[in-house]
Write an enzyme that holds these catalytic residues in place. Structure first.
Site: not given
Length: 546
Positions: A315, A516
Site C-alpha cells: 500500500d 498481521e
C-alpha cells in the site's frame, strides 16, 4: 422474535431461546440461542443429533469422541508437515496446528452484489465521474485474512492462503481457486477485494468500496497452479489428458491420480492465460506508438495516488514522489514475467517471450549506480533550458527505495543464479543497516528517508508473506544450484528461517495471537490480530515446503 423454547432439553443453568418461523413454509424452530450465566472458568458441549434419533451421541461419550478426533487430526497434521520429524517440540507443533486450524476456520461462503465502476478510474488529478453500479449477485468461496477484521476475500492474500491449504486438502484448495476464477470477466479481470452485500460494505470505508475494471492485483493465486504443474512435472507427466487418451496411454474412464491432476490443471490453464492478457493490456506503460509491444515500455500499476499504490498490495511503499502516467513499476513487470513463464509451462510450448521480458526487465529497471532494481518515472533533463523542443526535455529517471519492491525479480526467480545482480541483492538482504533484522526481513531499508514514516505500513515492518517468498526463492532457485552465490544463499536461508520461526513462536507464546506484521526493532506483533491469513505461512516455513 426470539421466545423461550418449550422443548429446551437438559441445560442446567441456562435458558434456550428459538426463532419462531411462523409465516414461513418450513415449520418449527431452526435457529436457537443459548444463554448461560457462569462464574469463573467453564466449558460446554454442543451436540447435534438427527431428528429421527438414528445417530445419537451420549453426553458421557463426547469426551472420548472429541479425543479421537484430535488424535486423527494430529496424525494427519504430522503426515502432512512432518514437524516432529524436523525436531520441533510440543509447544511449537501446537502453534503450527492452531495456525492451520484458524486458517481453515476462516474459510467462508459469500454471496451478494459488489459495487463496480462502469469504466476505468481516471488518472491522477482527474475527477472520477464514472458511475458505480451493483453487480449481479454472485457467490465466492474464499479464505479470509482475519475473521473479525477482514471478513471477506482478498485476491492478493488468497494465493498465499492456498499455499498452506493445498498441503492439507488439495481438493478443498482447488474449489476455492475455481471459485475465484469463476468471478473473472471476459477480459481476465477479477475484483481485488470482494465486498459482497450490504453487510460486507458496512465494514469498509466508502472510498474503498468501488472496484474498477482496470485495477489489477498481484496474481498470487497462480502460486497454487504452479505447484500443481511442478507436481506433475516431478511425476514425469506433461501431456494434456486429451493427448494421452489419443495416444492410448490410458482408457477413458480409467483416469489415474496423475491423469486427474493433469485434468484439473488443464481446466485452470485458460484462466491463467486470460489473466496474463489482462495484465498486458490494462497495465501497459506509455508507448511511443501502438506498434510497440507492451514489454518494451514496461508496466504501471493503475490506481496510484500520491501516497498509495493499493493495487500493488504494498500500500504505502514509497514510489515516485509525484504520481504520473510515465511511471513504470519493477514489481509489476516481475509479475508479468512470472505469468509469462508459468503460461509457457502450462502449455508445454517453447518459451519465446520470457527471455525478451527478462532482458527488458534489466534494461528498464536495473540501476548500475545503485546496484539494485528500481521503479522509474519521467523527470526533467538537466539541460532542459537549452532544448528547443519541450517534449525532448523529459527522460526516464530511477526511483530507488531498497526494500521489498526492489527484491521482486529475485523473489519470483527471475534473476539467474550466476548473475552478479543476485550478489548485490543478497548483500542488501543480509545487511543490518538495510533489510536484515533478528526477527525477519524488514520491508524498507533502515537507511531510506521514508523508513518508519507516515502510516508506516509497508515502510519497515516485517511481513511473513514476503519473508516466505524470500525463503522459497532461496530454497528453490539458488541454494541447490552451483554458482558464486550458492553458499551465501544457504547461509541467509538458514539464519532467516530460524529467526522467523523463533520470533513468531515467541510472540504467539506471549499473546496467543498471530499478527498481521511484526516490528522490525523488537519483533513484537502489531496491527491486526488475530491474523491467520498469510501469517500462517509460518507452518510451511517450519515444514520447509515451498
Amino acid at each position: 422474535m426470539a421466545k423461550h423454547a418449550q422443548d429446551s432439553g437438559h441445560l442446567p443453568g441456562s435458558l434456550l431461546f428459538g426463532l419462531d418461523n411462523a409465516g414461513l413454509r418450513k415449520k418449527g424452530t431452526n435457529l436457537f440461542f443459548a444463554q448461560m450465566i457462569v462464574h469463573g472458568e467453564f466449558a460446554f458441549d454442543v451436540i447435534y443429533e438427527c431428528a429421527d434419533k438414528t445417530s445419537r451421541i451420549d453426553i458421557e461419550a463426547i469426551d472420548a469422541i472429541a479425543s479421537n478426533r484430535r488424535k486423527e487430526f494430529d496424525t494427519r497434521f504430522e503426515s502432512s508437515f512432518n514437524l516432529r520429524e524436523k525436531g520441533f517440540g510440543d509447544a511449537q507443533v501446537e502453534m503450527a496446528r492452531n495456525a492451520l486450524s484458524s486458517l481453515i476456520g476462516g474459510i467462508g461462503y459469500f454471496h451478494g452484489s459488489g459495487l463496480v465502476s462502469s469504466s476505468p478510474k481516471p488518472e491522477y488529478g482527474h475527477e472520477d465521474s464514472s458511475e458505480a453500479k451493483l453487480s449481479e449477485p454472485y457467490s465466492l468461496f474464499a479464505t479470509t485474512p482475519s475473521r473479525p477484521f477482514f471478513p471477506r476475500g482478498f485476491l492478493w492474500d488468497e494465493g498465499f492462503h492456498q499455499l498452506v491449504l493445498r498441503q492439507w486438502d488439495s481438493d478443498l484448495s482447488l474449489e476455492i481457486i475455481r471459485s475465484w476464477f469463476s468471478t473473472m470477466d471476459s477480459n481476465g479481470w477479477m475484483a481485488r477485494e470482494q465486498i459482497l452485500g450490504d453487510e460486507a460494505r458496512s465494514k469498509v470505508p466508502r472510498e474503498f468500496q468501488v472496484q474498477y475494471p482496470d485495477f489489477a492485483n498481484p496474481p498470487t493465486i497462480l502460486f497454487a497452479v504452479e505447484a500443481m504443474a511442478e507436481q506433475l512435472l516431478a511425476r514425469g507427466m506433461t501431456r494434456s489428458v486429451d493427448d494421452a487418451l489419443q495416444a492410448g496411454a490410458m482408457e477413458e474412464g480409467m483416469c489415474d491420480e496423475q491423469c486427474l491432476l493433469q485434468s484439473k490443471l488443464d481446466s485452470l490453464a485458460p484462466y491463467t492465460s486470460r489473466l496474463l492478457g489482462f495484465f498486458q493490456k490494462s497495465q501497459a506503460g506509455d508507448k511511443a506508438d501502438d506498434s510497440m509491444p507492451p514489454s518494451k515500455a514496461g508496466y504501471r500499476w493503475r490506481g496510484r495516488t500520491e501516497n498509495h499504490t493499493l493495487t500493488s498490495g504494498l500500500d504505502d511503499y514509497p514510489r515516485a514522489s509525484v504520481p504520473s502516467t510515465g511511471e513504470l513499476h519493477v514489481d509489476l513487470y516481475s509479475w508479468v514475467a512470472y505469468m509469462t513463464r508459468l503460461n509457457a509451462e502450462l502449455s508445454s510450448k517453447e518459451d519465446t517471450e520470457l527471455e525478451s521480458h527478462l532482458e527488458m526487465l534489466d534494461k528498464i529497471h536495473w540501476n548500475e549506480q545503485e546496484n539494485m532494481y528500481c521503479d522509474v518515472t519521467m523527470g526533467i533533463r538537466e539541460d532542459y533550458d537549452e532544448l528547443e523542443d519541450e517534449d525532448e526535455g523529459l527522460e526516464r529517471v530511477f526511483v530507488c527505495h531498497r526494500g521489498y519492491v526492489s527484491l521482486f525479480p529475485m523473489l519470483l526467480g527471475l534473476v539467474p543464479p550466476g548473475s552478479d545482480k543476485l550478489g548485490h541483492i543478497l548483500d542488501m538482504i543480509e545487511d543490518p543497516e538495510e533489510l536484515w533484522t533478528e526477527f525477519g526481513i524488514r520491508s524498507l531499508s533502515k537507511r531510506d528517508e521514508f523508513y518508519g514514516q507516515g502510516e508506516n505500513y509497508w515502510r519497515g515492518p516485517i511481513w511473513i508473506n514476503i519473508n516466505y517468498l524470500i525463503l522459497s526463492s532461496l530454497h528453490r532457485n539458488y541454494m541447490g544450484v552451483e554458482g558464486p552465490y550458492q553458499e551465501q544463499a544457504r547461509i541467509i536461508y538458514t539464519r532467516l528461517r530460524e529467526n522467523l520461526i523463533s520470533n513468531v513462536f515467541a510472540q504467539y507464546q506471549s499473546s496467543r495471537f498471530f499478527w498481521e506484521q511484526y516490528n522490525p526493532e523488537d519483533g513484537n506483533g502489531q496491527r491486526t490480530h488475530p491474523f491467520t491469513g498469510w501469517t500462517t505461512l509460518i507452518v510451511l516455513i517450519m515444514a520447509e515446503k515451498y
